[in-house]
Design a protein around this motif. Structure first.
Motif, PDB file in Angstrom:
ATOM      1  N   SER A 283      -7.596   9.986  -5.941  1.00  0.00           N
ATOM      2  CA  SER A 283      -8.546  10.634  -5.000  1.00  0.00           C
ATOM      3  C   SER A 283      -8.957  11.858  -5.666  1.00  0.00           C
TER       4      SER A 283
ATOM      5  N   THR B  99      -8.634  -0.270   3.481  1.00  0.00           N
ATOM      6  CA  THR B  99     -10.119  -0.687   3.105  1.00  0.00           C
ATOM      7  C   THR B  99     -10.060  -1.307   1.787  1.00  0.00           C
ATOM      8  N   GLU B 100      -9.367  -0.397   0.799  1.00  0.00           N
ATOM      9  CA  GLU B 100      -9.346  -0.953  -0.669  1.00  0.00           C
ATOM     10  C   GLU B 100      -8.507  -2.284  -0.771  1.00  0.00           C
TER      11      GLU B 100
ATOM     12  N   ASP C   8      -3.046  11.226  -3.500  1.00  0.00           N
ATOM     13  CA  ASP C   8      -3.969  12.057  -2.748  1.00  0.00           C
ATOM     14  C   ASP C   8      -3.950  13.591  -3.498  1.00  0.00           C
TER      15      ASP C   8
ATOM     16  N   ILE D  58      -2.779   5.002  -3.981  1.00  0.00           N
ATOM     17  CA  ILE D  58      -3.708   6.162  -4.068  1.00  0.00           C
ATOM     18  C   ILE D  58      -3.007   7.574  -4.100  1.00  0.00           C
TER      19      ILE D  58
ATOM     20  N   LEU E 164      -7.320  13.574   1.099  1.00  0.00           N
ATOM     21  CA  LEU E 164      -7.659  12.652   2.225  1.00  0.00           C
ATOM     22  C   LEU E 164      -6.778  12.974   3.595  1.00  0.00           C
TER      23      LEU E 164
ATOM     24  N   THR F 265      -6.032   9.471   6.793  1.00  0.00           N
ATOM     25  CA  THR F 265      -7.172   8.807   6.178  1.00  0.00           C
ATOM     26  C   THR F 265      -6.980   8.098   4.567  1.00  0.00           C
ATOM     27  N   ILE F 266      -5.950   8.504   4.105  1.00  0.00           N
ATOM     28  CA  ILE F 266      -5.404   7.666   2.905  1.00  0.00           C
ATOM     29  C   ILE F 266      -4.911   6.555   3.234  1.00  0.00           C
TER      30      ILE F 266
ATOM     31  N   ASN G 175      -5.866   4.458   5.842  1.00  0.00           N
ATOM     32  CA  ASN G 175      -7.096   3.830   6.213  1.00  0.00           C
ATOM     33  C   ASN G 175      -7.950   3.481   4.812  1.00  0.00           C
ATOM     34  N   ARG G 176      -7.890   4.406   3.819  1.00  0.00           N
ATOM     35  CA  ARG G 176      -8.423   3.907   2.444  1.00  0.00           C
ATOM     36  C   ARG G 176      -7.739   2.722   1.845  1.00  0.00           C
TER      37      ARG G 176
ATOM     38  N   CYS H 225       0.782  -1.150   0.023  1.00  0.00           N
ATOM     39  CA  CYS H 225       0.149  -0.165  -0.151  1.00  0.00           C
ATOM     40  C   CYS H 225       0.872   1.239   0.087  1.00  0.00           C
TER      41      CYS H 225
END
Length: 127
Positions: free
Chosen positions: A62, A77-78, A38, A36, A66, A70-71, A73-74, A5
């Motif tokens: 995004s 989750t992803e 940001d 991801i 974020l 928060t990024i 955590n995303r 990640c």
């Protein structure tokens, strides 16, 4: 089995992802490299978009800022897999064994930290 990640912001991540893909292909376990972005400047997004077509990579842009927590955590989750390796977009792998060192820890609920390095020359302040 492993999701690498990487939160990205205003950094060219193509070299890091390329190195990780080479290492991941030799693991012999399912993997993904999840990035991801940001809300980087458009010049960085354009450079990094090439990775979305690379097998084993998921690249998400995004639409709103974020932030650091928060990024991450995303990303969790992803992620497709239960074992997560978080890397900063500006880090480097010490050698070609970076990912393989994590495999033994995937059989239990262990948190592992470290194993990465940063460029010896800090980036210029862009302000």
């Amino acid at each position: 089995m492993i999701s690498v990640c990487i939160p990205a912001y205003n950094f060219d991540i193509t070299s890091l992802v390329k190195v990780l893909l080479i290492q991941a292909a030799e693991l012999g376990v399912p993997y993904e490299i999840l990035v991801i972005d940001d809300v980087s400047d458009d010049s960085f997004r354009q450079k990094n978009r090439v990775i979305k077509d690379w097998q084993g990579v998921r690249y998400i842009e995004s639409s709103s800022k974020l932030g650091r927590a928060t990024i991450r955590n995303r990303l969790a989750t992803e992620s497709a897999y239960d074992h997560l390796i978080f890397m900063d977009c500006d880090s480097l792998t010490k050698d070609n064994q970076y990912l393989v060192r994590y495999i033994p820890f995937c059989s239990n609920n262990t948190v592992v930290s470290g194993g990465r390095i940063y460029d010896q020359v800090p980036p210029r302040d862009k302000r």
